[in-house]
Design a protein around this motif. Structure first.
Motif, mmCIF file in Angstrom:
data_model
loop_
_atom_site.group_PDB
_atom_site.id
_atom_site.type_symbol
_atom_site.label_atom_id
_atom_site.label_comp_id
_atom_site.label_asym_id
_atom_site.label_seq_id
_atom_site.Cartn_x
_atom_site.Cartn_y
_atom_site.Cartn_z
ATOM 1 N N GLU A 102 13.625 -1.485 9.321
ATOM 2 C CA GLU A 102 13.655 -2.538 8.443
ATOM 3 C C GLU A 102 12.295 -2.506 7.482
ATOM 4 O OE1 GLU A 102 14.424 -6.446 10.405
ATOM 5 O OE2 GLU A 102 15.050 -5.238 12.138
ATOM 6 N N LEU A 103 11.427 -1.618 7.862
ATOM 7 C CA LEU A 103 10.048 -1.483 6.918
ATOM 8 C C LEU A 103 10.155 -0.289 5.770
ATOM 9 C CD1 LEU A 103 7.596 -1.277 9.968
ATOM 10 C CD2 LEU A 103 8.162 -3.515 8.493
ATOM 11 N N GLY A 104 11.865 0.156 5.782
ATOM 12 C CA GLY A 104 11.788 1.335 4.928
ATOM 13 C C GLY A 104 11.808 2.432 5.454
ATOM 14 N N LYS A 105 11.434 3.555 4.704
ATOM 15 C CA LYS A 105 11.277 4.801 5.053
ATOM 16 C C LYS A 105 10.111 5.426 5.940
ATOM 17 C CE LYS A 105 14.450 7.018 1.804
ATOM 18 N NZ LYS A 105 14.532 7.654 0.574
ATOM 19 N N VAL A 106 9.347 4.191 6.450
ATOM 20 C CA VAL A 106 8.083 4.369 7.062
ATOM 21 C C VAL A 106 8.295 5.230 8.361
ATOM 22 C CG1 VAL A 106 8.118 2.337 8.088
ATOM 23 C CG2 VAL A 106 5.904 3.475 7.851
ATOM 24 N N LYS A 107 7.340 6.170 8.835
ATOM 25 C CA LYS A 107 7.575 6.807 9.981
ATOM 26 C C LYS A 107 6.423 6.034 10.982
ATOM 27 C CE LYS A 107 9.336 10.966 7.427
ATOM 28 N NZ LYS A 107 8.994 12.192 6.885
ATOM 29 N N ILE A 108 6.890 6.352 12.337
ATOM 30 C CA ILE A 108 6.019 5.726 13.336
ATOM 31 C C ILE A 108 5.406 6.742 14.223
ATOM 32 C CG2 ILE A 108 6.018 4.191 15.197
ATOM 33 C CD1 ILE A 108 6.682 2.953 12.436
ATOM 34 N N LEU A 109 4.112 6.694 14.596
ATOM 35 C CA LEU A 109 3.476 7.427 15.248
ATOM 36 C C LEU A 109 2.686 6.759 16.281
ATOM 37 C CD1 LEU A 109 2.021 10.237 16.149
ATOM 38 C CD2 LEU A 109 0.363 9.876 14.534
ATOM 39 N N PHE A 110 3.038 6.903 17.740
ATOM 40 C CA PHE A 110 2.468 6.145 18.594
ATOM 41 C C PHE A 110 1.306 7.175 19.242
ATOM 42 C CE2 PHE A 110 6.469 3.824 19.565
ATOM 43 C CZ PHE A 110 6.148 2.779 18.615
ATOM 44 N N HIS A 111 0.183 6.433 19.724
ATOM 45 C CA HIS A 111 -0.780 6.864 20.510
ATOM 46 C C HIS A 111 -1.280 6.609 21.608
ATOM 47 C CE1 HIS A 111 -4.839 9.312 18.779
ATOM 48 N NE2 HIS A 111 -4.602 9.450 20.061
ATOM 49 N N ASP A 112 -0.833 7.473 22.849
ATOM 50 C CA ASP A 112 -1.002 6.966 24.353
ATOM 51 C C ASP A 112 -2.202 7.640 24.487
ATOM 52 O OD1 ASP A 112 -0.787 6.730 27.141
ATOM 53 O OD2 ASP A 112 1.191 7.371 27.207
ATOM 54 N N TYR A 159 0.797 -1.080 -0.135
ATOM 55 C CA TYR A 159 0.121 -0.129 -0.044
ATOM 56 C C TYR A 159 0.937 1.156 0.053
ATOM 57 C CZ TYR A 159 -3.881 -3.198 1.099
ATOM 58 O OH TYR A 159 -4.896 -4.003 1.142
ATOM 59 N N ASN A 160 2.084 1.217 -0.055
ATOM 60 C CA ASN A 160 2.947 2.289 -0.181
ATOM 61 C C ASN A 160 2.546 3.189 1.249
ATOM 62 O OD1 ASN A 160 5.032 3.893 -0.987
ATOM 63 N ND2 ASN A 160 3.541 5.201 -2.287
ATOM 64 N N ILE A 161 2.884 2.495 2.307
ATOM 65 C CA ILE A 161 2.472 3.266 3.551
ATOM 66 C C ILE A 161 3.745 4.140 4.089
ATOM 67 C CG2 ILE A 161 2.156 3.161 5.955
ATOM 68 C CD1 ILE A 161 -0.396 2.130 4.236
ATOM 69 N N GLY A 162 3.262 5.183 4.297
ATOM 70 C CA GLY A 162 4.372 6.207 4.893
ATOM 71 C C GLY A 162 4.495 6.553 6.103
ATOM 72 N N ILE A 163 3.193 6.316 6.876
ATOM 73 C CA ILE A 163 3.143 6.655 8.433
ATOM 74 C C ILE A 163 2.267 5.508 8.786
ATOM 75 C CG2 ILE A 163 2.384 7.680 10.151
ATOM 76 C CD1 ILE A 163 2.469 10.585 8.450
ATOM 77 N N ILE A 164 2.746 4.802 10.014
ATOM 78 C CA ILE A 164 2.043 3.840 10.835
ATOM 79 C C ILE A 164 1.755 4.359 12.050
ATOM 80 C CG2 ILE A 164 2.202 1.638 12.070
ATOM 81 C CD1 ILE A 164 4.326 0.419 10.205
ATOM 82 N N HIS A 165 0.500 4.265 12.344
ATOM 83 C CA HIS A 165 -0.274 5.128 13.316
ATOM 84 C C HIS A 165 -0.720 3.957 14.335
ATOM 85 C CE1 HIS A 165 -3.587 7.968 14.952
ATOM 86 N NE2 HIS A 165 -2.692 7.541 15.986
ATOM 87 N N SER A 166 -0.065 3.627 15.379
ATOM 88 C CA SER A 166 -0.148 2.589 16.543
ATOM 89 C C SER A 166 -0.839 3.087 17.805
ATOM 90 C CB SER A 166 1.090 1.674 16.822
ATOM 91 O OG SER A 166 0.618 0.646 17.537
ATOM 92 N N GLN A 167 -1.779 2.276 17.979
ATOM 93 C CA GLN A 167 -2.582 2.920 19.282
ATOM 94 C C GLN A 167 -2.925 1.691 20.360
ATOM 95 O OE1 GLN A 167 -5.955 5.656 18.165
ATOM 96 N NE2 GLN A 167 -5.619 4.961 16.051
ATOM 97 N N PHE A 168 -2.910 2.032 21.561
ATOM 98 C CA PHE A 168 -3.158 0.926 22.479
ATOM 99 C C PHE A 168 -1.984 0.162 22.655
ATOM 100 C CE2 PHE A 168 -7.825 2.094 21.896
ATOM 101 C CZ PHE A 168 -8.048 2.450 22.839
ATOM 102 N N GLY A 169 -0.910 0.790 22.308
ATOM 103 C CA GLY A 169 0.316 -0.027 22.572
ATOM 104 C C GLY A 169 0.726 -1.358 21.627
ATOM 105 N N PHE A 170 -0.155 -1.390 20.409
ATOM 106 C CA PHE A 170 -0.103 -2.499 19.681
ATOM 107 C C PHE A 170 1.345 -2.457 18.850
ATOM 108 C CE2 PHE A 170 -1.820 -4.616 15.745
ATOM 109 C CZ PHE A 170 -1.606 -5.787 16.093
ATOM 110 N N LEU A 171 2.122 -3.558 19.016
ATOM 111 C CA LEU A 171 3.635 -3.720 18.849
ATOM 112 C C LEU A 171 4.401 -2.471 18.614
ATOM 113 C CD1 LEU A 171 2.321 -5.767 15.494
ATOM 114 C CD2 LEU A 171 2.659 -6.830 17.784
ATOM 115 N N THR A 172 4.237 -1.857 19.903
ATOM 116 C CA THR A 172 5.074 -0.660 20.010
ATOM 117 C C THR A 172 6.528 -1.011 20.119
ATOM 118 O OG1 THR A 172 4.690 -0.585 22.358
ATOM 119 C CG2 THR A 172 3.278 0.698 20.661
ATOM 120 N N GLN A 173 6.680 -1.973 20.883
ATOM 121 C CA GLN A 173 8.228 -2.464 21.021
ATOM 122 C C GLN A 173 8.890 -2.835 19.783
ATOM 123 O OE1 GLN A 173 9.925 -1.715 23.997
ATOM 124 N NE2 GLN A 173 8.113 -0.927 24.552
ATOM 125 N N LEU A 174 8.195 -3.600 18.912
ATOM 126 C CA LEU A 174 8.769 -3.842 17.827
ATOM 127 C C LEU A 174 8.850 -2.925 16.850
ATOM 128 C CD1 LEU A 174 9.440 -6.459 15.817
ATOM 129 C CD2 LEU A 174 6.908 -6.618 15.107
#
Length: 382
Positions: free
Chosen positions: A112-122, A90-105
């Protein structure tokens, strides 16, 4: 991903496994629709429950979104491969993770996922049973780690967001939850018939209580407060969702007995989950939030939007609601004061108050706009 694009394709993922969609899923759907209207793709991912998926999963798919379930029992390499396939497909540019889903990974291996950027939601408050100073220091330590790893963070609680300061002001944001009305479907039953279904007599009142984390939500205080009201001749019952259906769950029995309360008290009704929580709020006589700790309550938002009086403990996480006319505040942990607040709420009843401000200040349109603005900021960074 083109550097001159204002936005990018988004993977929204969350450790959300509730039986009903709730305001969370509704708001995520509205966010996806708005991003799609801007010309970008949104994909969703949740933990595989190994039970054939979720009932609300169909809702997302009916609206044209792809949904993936990730097996959390697999090793990290397998989970990373599953994420990478989504990112590439899907040519993802941002991963928006909530409720701690796979945050450590994601924190450790997102490169290793490429140039994708990570956004955590506490979305959580500090734990009410643990040392607060230690939790503050732990959050600041986490912020240093996040900055070092190049990730971003949103916090639904202003108080907690302040402890993310080591990330830098341009890497963390405070954004309160937004109220979606997508589930405000037309109820098939009248208010009277709904109350009969619940088991409420014509001369009885019903306070609604939502609480899966029974200690944090203060079920014991809610029940004590209700029983005190009944001792004063006020015919009121506590309608609880999240502690059993028809009778208390084993978890609820143990909790209430440990607190010296009767889990089979005549003051309590154990209700099933309702998809249309708005219709339920119109059928009850008030909403009770007796939380010892709370980040930001969707339940209070939903209740006020339906002109229902709300009784809340005086914790920081509910302070935003105190200015509303039909909100009654009591001292946290104080069952007697809770009872007085319930009594006052029931006496004053349902009223319009200034409930329309809810949509102006906390409506999903405001929330989606803020989240999309954050996406754009993240996407603009090298």
């Amino acid at each position: 991903m083109s550097e001159n694009k204002e936005l990018t394709n988004i993977l929204i993922m969350a450790d959300y496994q509730a039986p009903k969609s709730g305001n969370f899923l509704a708001s995520q759907l509205e966010l996806g629709i708005r991003v799609r209207e801007l010309g970008y793709t949104v994909v969703y991912a949740f933990p595989d429950n190994h039970e054939g998926g979720y009932s609300w999963e169909k809702w997302l798919k009916e609206n044209g979104f792809d949904v993936y379930l990730i097996d959390c029992f697999e090793n990290d390499n397998h989970k990373l491969m599953a994420l990478k396939k989504i990112v590439v497909d899907y040519n993802i540019g941002i991963i928006h993770s909530q409720f701690g889903f796979l945050t450590q990974l994601l924190r450790k291996r997102h490169k290793e996922l490429g140039k994708v950027k990570i956004l955590f939601h506490d979305r959580m408050d500090f734990n009410e049973t643990q040392n607060q100073t230690k939790q503050h220091l732990k959050t600041m330590g986490k912020a240093f780690v996040y900055r070092f790893n190049g990730v971003y963070n949103i916090c639904v609680m202003e108080k907690k967001n302040k402890y993310y300061w080591p990330m830098g002001s341009d890497r963390h944001w405070y954004v309160p939850n937004g109220l979606s009305l997508k589930r405000a479907e037309r109820d098939e039953l009248s208010r009277e018939d709904r109350r009969k279904e619940i088991g409420i007599m014509e001369d009885e009142k019903l306070m609604l209580f939502l609480g899966w984390d029974l200690n944090r939500k203060g079920l014991d205080i809610a029940l004590r407060g209700t029983e005190i009201c009944r001792q004063k001749g006020i015919r009121v019952k506590l309608g609880v969702i999240g502690a059993g259906i028809g009778e208390p769950s084993e978890r609820a029995r143990s909790f209430l007995m440990e607190k010296g309360l009767d889990p089979f008290s005549e003051a309590i009704i154990y209700m099933h989950n309702y998809e249309d929580i708005f219709a339920l709020n119109r059928a009850v006589d008030g909403y009770l939030s007796s939380s010892r700790s709370e980040a930001f309550s969707n339940g209070i938002l939903e209740a006020i939007s339906q002109k229902s009086p709300v009784v809340v403990s005086d914790i920081v996480g509910t302070s935003w609601a105190w200015e509303y006319d039909n909100c009654y505040v009591y001292e946290v942990e104080n069952a007697e004061r809770c009872a007085l607040a319930i009594e006052k709420a029931l006496k004053n009843g349902r009223c319009s108050g200034n409930y329309e401000r809810i949509l102006t200040e906390y409506g999903v349109d405001v929330w989606c706009k803020r989240i999309i603005e954050i996406y754009k900021v993240i996407n603009s960074k090298m």
